[in-house]
Structure formats: C-alpha cells, structure tokens
Design a protein around this motif. Structure first.
Motif, PDB file in Angstrom:
ATOM      1  N   GLU A 358       0.818  -1.216   0.000  1.00 36.74           N
ATOM      2  CA  GLU A 358       0.000   0.000   0.000  1.00 36.74           C
ATOM      3  C   GLU A 358       0.851   1.264   0.000  1.00 36.74           C
ATOM      4  N   ARG A 359       2.106   1.154   0.416  1.00 35.93           N
ATOM      5  CA  ARG A 359       2.971   2.332   0.447  1.00 35.93           C
ATOM      6  C   ARG A 359       3.331   2.795  -0.956  1.00 35.93           C
ATOM      7  N   HIS A 360       3.183   1.920  -1.934  1.00 31.97           N
ATOM      8  CA  HIS A 360       3.500   2.313  -3.310  1.00 31.97           C
ATOM      9  C   HIS A 360       2.284   2.243  -4.234  1.00 31.97           C
ATOM     10  N   PHE A 361       1.387   1.293  -4.002  1.00 31.26           N
ATOM     11  CA  PHE A 361       0.211   1.125  -4.853  1.00 31.26           C
ATOM     12  C   PHE A 361      -1.040   1.407  -4.030  1.00 31.26           C
ATOM     13  N   ALA A 362      -1.698   2.526  -4.297  1.00 35.11           N
ATOM     14  CA  ALA A 362      -2.909   2.867  -3.553  1.00 35.11           C
ATOM     15  C   ALA A 362      -3.965   1.788  -3.749  1.00 35.11           C
ATOM     16  N   ASP A 363      -4.616   1.417  -2.629  1.00 33.75           N
ATOM     17  CA  ASP A 363      -5.645   0.375  -2.679  1.00 33.75           C
ATOM     18  C   ASP A 363      -5.102  -0.838  -3.423  1.00 33.75           C
TER      19      ASP A 363
END
Length: 779
Positions: A358-363
């Motif tokens: 989640e820190r790089h890819f939202a949701d």
C-alpha cells in the motif's frame, strides 16, 4: 542501507540458549508467524501476497527458520535490493532451494550435467559485458517481426477449440503457444513439445521446489535429459550459425567476443532460455485470464475497448504475476528495513508482496486495469538483472488477450479447484477450465472479426492506454466561442477523484486527435467532470470537433485525471492569474482556496466580457477577491504591482504572451513563487542540425547509451529495453520524468518550476537534453 557489525552466518542468526540439544527447536526471538512461514504451504501457493500480509504490515523483514532465509516483503526494500547487485548477489537465484541427495546427484553427473552461471545468476564483472553483447534481439525494434508469428499461432490454437464450448486454456493453448514462440525466438526446432514441457517443469521443481527423496531421482533424470537435449540442439545450430534466433545470434557473437560468450555459457543459456522464455509467460497469461474472468466488469471493458489491454496486462502482472519471489545473497553486513543482516545471509525477496504494498500502490489489493502506476511492478525484477524478455512476454500476453476477448467475449470460468506446482518462485494454475456457448460466438455472424486486430504496443504501455468511457450529460454555451461540457460515467457511478489543477485528455472520436482540457468543476462533485472548450482559430482539429460534433448523450473516451499544476494547500497566500480559457484550472484552485480559508486573490483577464467564461459564477463565489481585467474596457492586469512576498504563491494559466510576461516579473519575486500551467510546449520539434549527441549512464541498469542528435532520451531508453512511461511526448504532461543523479540538464519542458529545474535532479526524457557530455540517470 548501512553496514552493520558482523554476525555469524550459516545458521539461525539469533543467539540460542547454552547447551541446547541438537535438533531441538531453537529458542530465539523469531516471531510465531516467522517460525510458521512455509512457502511450500497451500496458503503461499494459492496467494503469496495475502499469505505474507502480516509481514508486509508488521514485520517486513524476518528470518524463516524453516527455510534458512531472511524474507523481505516491502516494495521499497525489494527495489533497493534489486538496485544494488553488488551488495545483494544474484548468485543463489538458481541454487536448489532443497538440496538433492547423493543418488539424485549421481544421476545428474551421469548425464554430464554442468549448468553454469547465466544472465540470471552471475555476478559482476562477468554479467554486464554478456548482457550488453546479447541484448539487441530483445529490444522493441527487433521484437516487432515476431508479432505476425505469435498472432498466427494464437489464432490457430483458438480455432481448435472455439466451437467446443469449453477448454482447458493451459493444456490447449497457454502452454504450447509460449513454448513454440520461445523456441522460435531462440532458433530451436519446434519438436518434442510434450517432452520439453516435462523437462521445464522438472527444472522448476529441481531448482525452486521441494521434491521428496523418491521424486528427486525422477526429476534428476528429466533435468539430465534436458541438459543433453540442449547440447544437441546447440551443436546443430553451430552448423548453421547464420540462421535466425537468439542462440544463433550468441554463436555469431562468440566469434567477436570469445572471452564473453563461451561454450559452457551458451550450453547453459540454451537450457535456461527455453525455461525462461516460455514458462513464465505461460503462467503469467494463465494468471491473467483467471484474474480477468474473476472480475467480469474488467473482462467486459477490455472486450469493448482493446486499447485497455496493454495496461490490463501490467495490472495482471502486478496483481497476480507469474514470479512470486527471487533470491539474493548478502555479500557484506548490511541493514534492510532497519534489520541487521549478516554477510553470507540468504534472502527470499517476495516480489509478489511488493506488488501489493500500500505504500506504493494505492488500494493495492484492488484489481484496476486503469491503474496509472501498474507498470511499477517488480514482477520482471529491476535494474541490471531485470528480465530481458519482458517485452516479448508483454507482446504475447497482449495478443492472447486481444484474440480471446474478440472471439470469445462470452467466455467464463468453469467450476474448478486451482492447483499449482509447489515452489517458492514461479506460479500459475496447472489447469484453467473455461466455458461458453458456441452459438454466441461473434464470428458466426461477423466474419470480418477474423481479420481484425489491434496493433501491439511493444514495451511499457503509454498513458494513452488508460482511456475510460464517459457520456456527455450536458453541453452549454458559457461565453462567445466557449462551451462547457458535463461528462458522467455511463453507469452513473462515481468518477475518479481529482485535485484542483488537474486535466483530462479527450479523444476526439475517430480523428486520431487527443486534446488536454483542465477540469473546472467542483472536485467534491464525484459524479461528473466538467471542462470548458474554446473554439480555436485556426483550430488543430480538436476544438472544432468538440464544438461541431458533441451533443448530450454522446460517448467519449477520456484519460486521466492527471495533475502537474497543484495547489499548495499548506500555503498562507495565493494569487491566481488567468487569461482567457486559462480560467478553467484556476477557477477550481480558487474555489479550493476559498474552502480552505487561504488568503487569496483572483485575477481574470480577457478581451471582452462576452468572451470570458464562468464570469458570473466566479463573481458569486469570490466577490471582492475577483479582479476582472477587460481589454475592451481599458483595464489591464499590472503584474509588477502584485504583492508577491515569501508567503505568496502565484498560480497562472493563459496565453503564452501573458505567461512570458509573468516569467519576466518573477525574476524579482522570491524563488519558486510562480507556478504555471501551459497550453503548449515551447521547445518545438527536435532539429537534428541544431543538436549535439550525448551519453546517458543508467546507474541501476549498468548501461551507457548514446543519444544521437536525432534522438530524444526517451527514444534511446526505449531502444535499450528500458521502461519509462510517456504520454504527450511534448514536455507538457510530466509522464516521462526520471531522476538525474549527475550532469547538467538542458530543460525544455513546461512542467518543472524554475526552482525545480535549478536542482538539476529531474528531467522529462521526451524533450530535455544534456548541456554536458553525459547525464547519469536513476534507471
């Protein structure tokens, strides 16, 4: 990452109680989850990212006593490991994760098995010289001529089962076609397909699996036969070294680089290449089909709009790729994610977990075929050891999806239980059962479907692939020569959120023209996008089409929203300046400043009041903060009189002459006070007669590229098989931005501010160049 005090290696890295009995459970600070971690369990095989969710969230770097490896699960840590292949050696990537017994070893020895290092698992200084020598056939320009063959094969295999109403896609297509393509690419005769499939599975189990002792001997015989088969094929190729294929290319290169391309290396690459070039693609496509059919709305959308397929492929590779994990060896004491790792430690880097971070890819768990950063996935690895065959795999997956969505849009999953070959690293369903009603096959009533196809994009998908349908709800004239369009989702649902300053790209029907328009509505209205379009004279085609063609109820395709003109919501003061149709992004920004209670003023310039859109609405919203400057009335904005202090930010959008005048005034303002949105780039087309060639060094990939006077940096990167997103390719949108580590940049974009340019740390590869002889890029 930083070096740490040395630790003992080759055993559990934590201290044990004195006198602990041999074979007793270790009494050390390994968490219960870490102690239970088993990559051969059904939980890991079915869904690796979900299996290690606890680690990604709570213990991103942990030691697995069962495996004897440190396990790394977060995106930033894994990308940093890939970036530094000296500290984190790939030498154990093909090491047997389950050591074989003496009987199996004797079997391998009887076949003369002598697998050497390959591009996957060799260290420097051997690796990069070989990679550079052997890379050319993998570049997009050289892959293009494989497309007709891949499409022909795909259609032939679909023909075999299209009237049956059901199929096992793995058995009947997705294994054999990639294998045939792999053999064609390598130059290997298309023989013994079933035998090669058996060999390939055996190689996977032998390297990354956990075969039982009684299975090890059987696997060893298959691997030994595979090794001898590869040697015989290579001997045949040497008799015709001018033939097509990557292996023949390597044989020819051996003549000029005998110290780099050796006999043992070619033999090992023959065997490894057959596995690498087809197994991962076969698994990746099976995973993608399973995923898309489990998300019927996404399947329907790519059936209706094949332009979405390239990005859908990237999202499938991110969400459920065929590579679950890779391995590395720490060559010195180091820290990963704040955890001390000793030299000699083995690492299992769970790339599939990184792709759900989640820190790089939202949701991150959401499957979204329009995800704008889907291609940031690390399924292909990253840096100097990134998969060279990535674009061959992308091409195959695009063609498979295009053919199946066009010919079998009514396909659905059959009831089944999915099984996987147990191993740590490569995964795809062993079978994929699908069904459909043959009577509904579209080609039965439309034979033209059989000849149609969508051109394949070879390489990372462009942002052009992210179009979404909208319906024109209203068309209102809001000023002389200006219409306001209200666009809504076809199903009446919510549209993506956006921030003031954002724009969308509108595809103008079948004209091939795409134009950018700033959003001018209230960002809180998630049910619609609103844009205002000025009929330009002379028009390049876009604005005239929008005015003359669009009516309520019509469908459009748009891309975005994207934003490179953001409001600083923490700022104390804002001065908004708009000229003509430039009021569109500025109006949304001023609305937001009003909501946040920011001290602001809004200046709006135009030729006459009847040509100034949104004037009444702006007056109602902003009252005395709105300053109208109307040429016909003799009023003009005096930029020099603006009170721009260290607390103020100036946001401007409008005609080029207005922006140029502001740039002059801004020389006397505090640094970086002016933020500008342009309608067009001013750099113009590349003129080779006026340019100088230069070099770009790719720090992470270990390459040095020449950028010719007739090339952009983006062109050079694409030709070298390096992924960089792009869209406008005019220096307007910021999609192709990369980080610059050293060198002097000749900035030609209209995205970066003056202060951002002066840092010399970012550039737009589609237009900007080097002032010095070399730039060093973080790629």
């Amino acid at each position: 990452m930083s070096e740490t005090p040395s630790q003992s290696t080759g055993r559990c890295p934590f201290p044990h109680a004195a006198g602990e009995a041999r074979g007793a459970a270790p009494r050390c600070p390994v968490s219960a989850n870490a102690a239970a971690f088993d990559p051969f369990s059904d939980g890991y095989q079915q869904d690796p990212p979900e299996y290690v969710r606890w680690a990604r969230e709570q213990e991103p770097v942990f030691y697995s006593p069962q495996l004897g490896y440190w396990v790394v699960t977060r995106y930033a840590d894994i990308k940093a490991i890939f970036r530094d292949n000296l500290t984190f050696s790939p030498s154990i990537a093909l090491e047997k994760i389950t050591p074989t017994g003496p009987e199996a070893n004797a079997v391998l020895e009887s076949y003369g098995y002598a697998m050497n290092r390959t591009l996957v698992n060799e260290d420097e200084p051997a690796h990069m010289p070989r990679r550079r020598v052997l890379m050319e056939p993998f570049t997009p320009d050289h892959l293009k001529h494989h497309e007709p063959m891949v499409r022909r094969l795909t259609r032939e295999y679909v023909d075999r089962f299209i009237d049956a109403g059901r199929a096992d896609l793995v058995d009947e297509m997705l294994w054999e076609v990639p294998l045939t393509v792999a053999l064609h690419f390598l130059g290997v005769p298309e023989e013994d397909m079933d035998l090669l499939r058996k060999y390939s599975i055996a190689h996977t189990v032998n390297t990354w699996g956990r075969p039982r002792p009684e299975e090890q001997v059987e696997v060893a015989h298959a691997v030994g036969n595979f090794w001898q088969f590869a040697g015989k094929v290579l001997d045949k190729m040497r008799q015709n070294p001018d033939g097509p294929g990557w292996m023949q290319y390597g044989i020819r290169k051996q003549k000029t680089h005998p110290e780099v391309v050796t006999d043992s290396y070619l033999h090992s690459m023959m065997m490894a290449g057959i596995v690498a070039a087809h197994e991962t693609t076969a698994n990746a496509t099976a995973n993608a089909m399973k995923l898309l059919l489990q998300h019927p709305n996404s399947w329907r959308e790519i059936c209706e709009d094949p332009s979405l397929i390239p990005n859908a492929v990237e999202e499938c590779l991110r969400h459920n790729g065929s590579v679950a994990a890779w391995r590395r060896l720490a060559t010195k004491d180091v820290q990963i994610g704040g955890i001390d790792i000793a030299a000699g430690s083995k690492l299992l880097i769970v790339t599939s977990s990184a792709n759900h971070d989640e820190r790089h890819f939202a949701d991150a768990d959401l499957f979204d075929i329009r995800r704008d950063n889907a291609s940031d996935h690390v399924t292909f690895g990253y840096g100097s050891h990134q998969c060279m065959g990535k674009n061959l795999a992308r091409m195959e997956m695009q063609i498979f999806l295009e053919e199946l969505t066009r010919r079998l849009p009514h396909m659905r999953l059959a009831e089944q239980t999915f099984t996987y070959v147990p191993n740590t690293s490569f995964r795809g369903p062993e079978h994929l059962l699908v069904q459909w009603d043959p009577a509904q096959n579209p080609e039965r009533t439309n034979a033209a479907l059989l000849g149609a196809h969508v051109p394949v994009r070879i390489g990372e998908p462009s942002a052009h692939a992210l179009s979404r349908p909208v319906v024109v709800e209203r068309v209102d004239a809001v000023a002389e020569g200006i219409v306001r369009l209200r666009l809504v989702a076809p199903d009446g649902g919510a549209l993506p959120g956006w921030a003031p300053g954002a724009h969308i790209d509108v595809e103008c029907g079948d004209t091939g023209i795409s134009r950018q328009y700033s959003l001018c509505s209230d960002p809180a209205d998630v049910g619609a996008f609103e844009i205002a379009v000025l009929r330009e004279t002379p028009s390049r085609g876009g604005s005239a089409w929008m005015h003359d063609t669009l009516r309520a109820g019509m469908r459009l395709k748009i891309r975005g929203p994207r934003n490179h003109f953001r409001l600083d919501e923490e700022g104390a003061r804002a001065i908004f300046i708009a000229g003509g149709i430039g009021i569109t992004p500025v109006s949304a920004m001023a609305r937001r400043a009003r909501e946040l209670g920011i001290d602001y003023e809004l200046h709006y310039s135009g030729r006459s009041r009847k040509t100034m859109a949104l004037a009444d609405e702006l007056a109602q919203l902003h009252g005395e903060r709105l300053h109208m400057h109307v040429s016909e009335e003799g009023t003009r904005n005096d930029f020099a009189a603006l009170n721009v202090d260290e607390h103020a930010r100036v946001y401007a959008c409008g005609p080029a002459r207005m922006l140029e005048a502001l740039e002059v005034c801004s020389e006397a303002w505090p640094e970086d006070a002016l933020r500008v949105e342009h309608f067009a780039a001013s750099g113009g087309k590349l003129d080779p007669s006026q340019e100088q060639a230069f070099e770009v060094e790719l720090k992470d990939s270990g390459l040095v590229l020449n950028v010719g006077a007739d090339q952009t940096v983006l062109d050079a990167l694409r030709r070298a098989n390096i992924d960089v997103q792009s869209d406008c390719e005019e220096g307007l949108c910021g999609s192709c931005e990369v980080r610059v580590l050293a060198g002097e940049i000749d900035h030609r974009d209209v995205v970066l501010t003056r202060a951002e340019r002066e840092t010399q740390t970012r550039m737009m590869t589609c237009c900007s160049r080097a002032k010095s002889g070399r730039l060093i890029l973080e790629l």
